[in-house]
Design a protein around this motif. Structure first.
Motif: not given
Length: 275
Positions: A132-137
């Motif tokens: 689902y291509k979650s990412f951290t900012i």
């Protein structure tokens, strides 16, 4: 016969012949400008000299080739460094172009919504195993980030804040099967919700679910947030419709949506903290 070999006359004749042979040899040597010892040594070692000369020629060739290869390697190294510099410049250019596009879209959204407040953040991590291509900012609670905040790239909604820490946060994307936001199609005004599933996520797509079998949503139309929740405002673009399909489990239909931004390419976002 034995007396003949021992006779003085035979010895005299033999001596004369020997002198003539030595004289002929000396004449030949004198004609080449060599001394007798040097001629003898030269003749005896001629094969060795031939072999040594061949070896010397071979060594010269090898060292010449090595020298040439060293020059080629130097040129190749120089060209490789130049290519590396050009690639770095290209990456900088692409990043700058992407940033310019982001700010252009963002400024348009900001001008249309003066009450919106944002926190800019960089993408600092991705989970390669997450379909689902979650990412951290790079922003967290100390920057005013809260769970459920809409995450934007310009005018486009790419997800919501899912987990919040003091100095960073994790974003759930619109591709996620647990993502859910009310949405409408701008031409027909038909309202439903956008979510994701594993199959579509692998294609980088999501869907507008639970549409009527007689839906007026059409291919190519734009899907925006409907603003029915307190965390996401109305009018954020999610993407465009690629196709309309029937659900296999009931009589409803769904629209396949391609998000307005390629999530894999995102390097910076704006988090909508207030609206």
């Amino acid at each position: 016969m034995n007396n003949l070999f021992k006779s003085t006359r035979f010895k005299l004749i033999t001596g004369i012949i020997a002198l003539l042979l030595v004289g002929a040899l000396l004449a030949a040597i004198a004609g080449r400008g060599e001394t007798v010892p040097s001629a003898v040594v030269g003749t005896a070692f001629a094969p060795c000299h031939y072999v040594a000369q061949k070896l010397a020629n071979g060594i010269d060739g090898v060292f010449g080739e090595v020298s040439g290869n060293a020059q080629y390697e130097k040129e190749i190294k120089k060209l490789t460094e130049e290519v590396g510099d050009l690639r770095a410049q290209l990456v900088d250019y692409e990043n700058l172009k992407s940033q310019n596009a982001l700010y252009k879209e963002f400024l348009e959204l900001k001008e249309e919504n003066n009450n919106f407040k944002f926190a800019e953040a960089s993408v600092i991590g991705r989970d390669s195993a997450d379909i689902y291509k979650s990412f951290t900012i790079s922003q967290g609670s100390v920057n005013g980030i809260s769970k459920g905040n809409a995450v934007l790239w310009g005018k486009y909604m790419v997800g919501v804040v899912d987990k919040v820490y003091p100095d960073y946060s994790v974003v759930k994307t619109v591709l996620d099967s647990t993502f859910n936001v009310s949405a409408y199609e701008i031409l027909s005004g038909e309202i439903s919700y956008v979510t994701g599933n594993a199959k579509l996520a692998r294609e980088g797509k999501c869907k507008m679910a639970n549409l009527s079998s007689q839906t007026k949503v059409s291919v190519g139309s734009i899907i925006c947030t409907a603003g029915l929740s307190t965390t996401v405002p109305k009018g954020l673009i999610i993407g465009t419709v690629d196709e309309i399909n029937d659900e296999p489990t009931d009589i409803s239909s769904y629209a396949v949506i391609t998000p307005g931004v390629d999530i894999d390419e995102i390097t910076s976002v704006f988090v909508l903290t207030e609206f």
